[in-house]
Enzyme design. Sequence first.
Site, short mmCIF file in Angstrom:
data_model
loop_
_atom_site.label_atom_id
_atom_site.label_comp_id
_atom_site.label_asym_id
_atom_site.label_seq_id
_atom_site.Cartn_x
_atom_site.Cartn_y
_atom_site.Cartn_z
N GLY A 72 0.83 -1.20 0.00
CA GLY A 72 0.00 0.00 0.00
C GLY A 72 0.86 1.25 0.00
O GLY A 72 2.09 1.18 0.09
N GLU A 144 5.67 -6.66 7.53
CA GLU A 144 5.17 -5.56 8.36
C GLU A 144 5.85 -5.40 9.71
O GLU A 144 5.96 -4.28 10.23
CB GLU A 144 3.65 -5.71 8.56
CG GLU A 144 2.84 -5.41 7.32
CD GLU A 144 2.80 -6.56 6.31
OE1 GLU A 144 2.31 -6.34 5.18
OE2 GLU A 144 3.27 -7.67 6.64
#
Length: 350
Positions: A72, A144
Site C-alpha cells: 500500500g 510488516e
Amino acid sequence: MGDADVTADDTVLCERRGAAGLITLNRPKALNALTLEMVRAMRRALDAWATDPAVTRVVVQGAGERAFCAGGDIRRIHQEGSAGRFTEAETFFREEYELNALIQRYPKPYIALIDGIVMGGGVGVSLHGSHRVAAERTTFAMPETGIGFFPDVGATHALPRLPGFVGTYLALTGERIGQGDVVAFGLATHAAPAARFPEIRDALGEGGPVEAAIGAGESPAPGPLHAERALIDSCFSADSVPEVLARLDAAGSDFASKTAATIRTRSPTSLVLALAQMRRGATLSFPEAMQLEYRILCRILRGHDFYEGVRSVLIDRDGKPDWQPATLEAVRPEDIEAHFAPMPGEPSFT
C-alpha cells in the site's frame, strides 16, 4: 463496464476482454503499490462485474516486470497519521479490507497472475481469490513487523491456515520466499512462466473452463524454506516470542541463527502482536479476521512504532529504529490485549 472503462488517472485499468473482467494495477514505477483511488476503482469494477452475465471471471495483473503489487501507499499513510489525520488513514485501510473481503467471497472465479514482488496490500488483492498463478520471479512477503506494523489484508485468516507453523514464521520474520515455496505452501494454486501469462489471459477471455485456460503449468521444486519445515514447526509453535527465539538459538543451524537475528531487528510490539494474531486467527471466519485487523490498525495508528519503523526503513533509511518498548520483555500483555478490544461503531466486513 465497457470494453475500455478506465479510471480518470489510469493508476488501475479496468476493462472487459471477452468473458473476462481484466484489472491491471498500473503504477509500475511505484511497484503498483495501492492507493485509495485504486482500491475504489477495483471495488467499482468488481461490484459491476459480479452481476454482469457477460463477465464470467475476473483477472488481475500488475503492469511492468518488477512487481504484481508491492503493498500500500505507506508513505502517504505515515504522513496522514503523523499529522493526526487518523480518519484519513483509517479510511484507506477500511476500504482496502472491504475489498479484500469482497475478493474472498467473490461469486465468480478470480484469477491473479502474479509476477515479481507481491507484498502487503498486493497479497490482499491476490491471495484470497480462487486462483493464484505464480511466475518464476514471484517474491512473496508480509514484511510488516519490520516497520512496526502487523501482517494485515487478511493474513490473520490466511497465514494460520498454511501447513504447520509456516504462517507464523512468515508473520514474525517478514522474510521473502520465491515461487517454489509459494506453490509448496499453497499461497499459489498454480505455477506458470511469465511468458505464458498473455496466452493464459487470452484463453480466459475466450470463456472456456478456467482450469483449462490456466493449464497444467509446471510444478517447481520446493524452495529452501520447505527443507526447514521441521525446524520451523518446532520453533514457531512456541507460545511466546522469547520462547521462539530460545528454540531457534538452541537449534544452532545457520538457518535458525539467521532467523533469530532477523526477528531481533523487528518491532518487539509488532512481534508479540503478530504471534497473538496468528493464534487467534486460526479459529476466526474471514469477516471476523478482517474486523480484528481493523481494531489492531486503529490502535497502531495511535502508537509509536509504525511511524518510527517507516521513518527508519523508508524515509531516512538508517536501519536504526528506536522501538518503544525496546525489548520483548518490556512489552506488556495488557497493551497487546488492548489492540484486540472491540470499538464502538466499528465496521463489519461481511
